[in-house]
Enzyme design. Structure first.
Site, PDB file in Angstrom:
ATOM      1  N   CYS A 170       0.850  -1.203   0.000  1.00 17.11           N
ATOM      2  CA  CYS A 170       0.000   0.000   0.000  1.00 17.11           C
ATOM      3  C   CYS A 170       0.885   1.252   0.000  1.00 17.11           C
ATOM      4  O   CYS A 170       0.667   2.182  -0.781  1.00 17.11           O
ATOM      5  CB  CYS A 170      -0.929  -0.041   1.217  1.00 17.11           C
ATOM      6  SG  CYS A 170      -2.124   1.313   1.261  1.00 17.11           S
ATOM      7  N   CYS A 171       1.927   1.266   0.862  1.00 13.32           N
ATOM      8  CA  CYS A 171       2.850   2.413   0.901  1.00 13.32           C
ATOM      9  C   CYS A 171       3.573   2.571  -0.444  1.00 13.32           C
ATOM     10  O   CYS A 171       3.778   3.696  -0.912  1.00 13.32           O
ATOM     11  CB  CYS A 171       3.875   2.249   2.020  1.00 13.32           C
ATOM     12  SG  CYS A 171       3.267   2.562   3.682  1.00 13.32           S
ATOM     13  N   CYS A 224      -0.861   8.691   7.085  1.00 17.09           N
ATOM     14  CA  CYS A 224      -2.226   8.442   6.614  1.00 17.09           C
ATOM     15  C   CYS A 224      -3.142   8.181   7.815  1.00 17.09           C
ATOM     16  O   CYS A 224      -2.708   7.627   8.831  1.00 17.09           O
ATOM     17  CB  CYS A 224      -2.236   7.221   5.714  1.00 17.09           C
ATOM     18  SG  CYS A 224      -1.313   7.457   4.186  1.00 17.09           S
ATOM     19  N   CYS A 275      -3.359   4.718   9.541  1.00 15.20           N
ATOM     20  CA  CYS A 275      -2.084   4.212  10.058  1.00 15.20           C
ATOM     21  C   CYS A 275      -1.426   5.143  11.074  1.00 15.20           C
ATOM     22  O   CYS A 275      -0.228   5.009  11.354  1.00 15.20           O
ATOM     23  CB  CYS A 275      -1.134   3.948   8.890  1.00 15.20           C
ATOM     24  SG  CYS A 275      -1.797   2.785   7.705  1.00 15.20           S
ATOM     25  N   CYS A 284       8.036   3.699   5.843  1.00 17.84           N
ATOM     26  CA  CYS A 284       7.158   3.459   4.694  1.00 17.84           C
ATOM     27  C   CYS A 284       7.960   3.212   3.434  1.00 17.84           C
ATOM     28  O   CYS A 284       7.419   2.849   2.410  1.00 17.84           O
ATOM     29  CB  CYS A 284       6.226   4.643   4.489  1.00 17.84           C
ATOM     30  SG  CYS A 284       7.097   6.162   4.147  1.00 17.84           S
TER      31      CYS A 284
HETATM   32  S1  SF4 Z   1       0.610   4.728   5.594  1.00 17.29           S
HETATM   33 FE1  SF4 Z   1      -1.085   3.214   5.591  1.00 17.29          FE
HETATM   34  S2  SF4 Z   1      -2.703   4.010   4.234  1.00 17.29           S
HETATM   35 FE2  SF4 Z   1      -0.812   5.239   3.898  1.00 17.29          FE
HETATM   36  S3  SF4 Z   1       0.130   4.315   2.153  1.00 17.29           S
HETATM   37 FE3  SF4 Z   1       1.056   3.322   3.939  1.00 17.29          FE
HETATM   38  S4  SF4 Z   1      -0.227   1.527   4.437  1.00 17.29           S
HETATM   39 FE4  SF4 Z   1      -1.343   2.797   2.957  1.00 17.29          FE
END
Ligand code: SF4
Length: 243
Positions: free
Chosen positions: A121-122, A203, A206, A231
């Protein structure tokens, strides 16, 4: 009690740290004309850097990543930067098709299911857009500080990445108290979440507020082990130094 009242305490040498950070930025702006950007997370450190850039009218672009998962308080800063400084922030977003595919396949809460999915996701929402923000740049500016975590204890003021791009961390030696003292005396706009015990803001899903005595980054990916808690924006290999 707001974040300024809680944290604003300059360390010894504060004025020299400000002068040094300003000099690092001015020298980089002169060397990398039109090819340098501040990649702002819109957190307190990055607001200090934006203020230093604006105050000296340095030709350093300001860019940020809107992952599609940010708090409203974070997004609100974009308009405040524009009205306070007259600066336009370049906003990079993830590819919508990739987001749709990822969410359809893994669900909205994939980041809580495994470290691999969280990192995927990151990668999609942060790393890929960051790559586009930096693609024609020879230098970038970050708000990394040594005090932020053990991983960042050795952060240098500047480092050459393996791809040849220069990464500048002008606040490397600043304390959290320095950051807030600067914000207080210069009336720098900041994220309202800092007044709600969010020192490090990412985010929305998170990031959580921290309790008294918890580490600076305890509210980021709090369900993971310490070792996994980056991240990927700041873990590239650089020449001679691991970021
Ligand atoms: S911090 Fe969380 S929501 Fe944001 S990109 Fe990374 S995993 Fe995805």
């Amino acid at each position: 009690m707001n974040a300024i009242a809680l944290h604003a305490r300059p360390s010894d040498g504060f004025e020299s740290k400000v002068a040094h950070a300003a000099a690092v930025l001015a020298s980089a702006a002169a060397e990398h004309v039109t090819r340098i950007v501040q990649a702002t997370s819109l957190g307190a450190e990055d607001m200090v850097l934006t203020d230093l850039i604006a105050r000296a009218q340095l030709p350093i672009a300001i860019g940020t990543l809107d992952t599609g998962m940010l708090h409203a308080e974070t997004l609100a800063l974009l308009a405040r930067i524009e009205s306070h400084y007259g600066l336009q922030v370049q906003v990079m977003r993830p590819a919508q098709e990739a987001v749709l595919h990822f969410v359809t396949r893994n669900g909205e809460r994939a980041m809580f299911e495994s470290i691999d999915l969280r990192k995927a996701c990151c990668a999609m929402r942060k790393l890929e857009p960051l790559g586009r923000l930096l693609e024609d740049k020879t230098a970038w500016v970050t708000g990394l500080r040594r005090e932020q975590s053990d991983h960042r204890a050795e952060v240098p003021f500047s480092e050459r990445e393996a791809n040849g791009r220069l990464k500048l961390n002008p606040l490397a030696d600043w304390t959290w108290g320095d950051v807030w003292h600067y914000i207080a005396v210069n009336n720098v706009p900041y994220n309202a979440l800092h007044d709600q015990f969010y020192p490090s803001i990412g985010c929305a899903p998170c990031t959580r507020a921290i309790a008294l005595g918890e580490d600076f980054r305890a509210g980021r990916w709090w369900w993971e082990d310490e070792a996994a808690k980056e991240c990927g924006l700041h873990v590239q290999q650089v020449e001679g130094v691991a970021a």
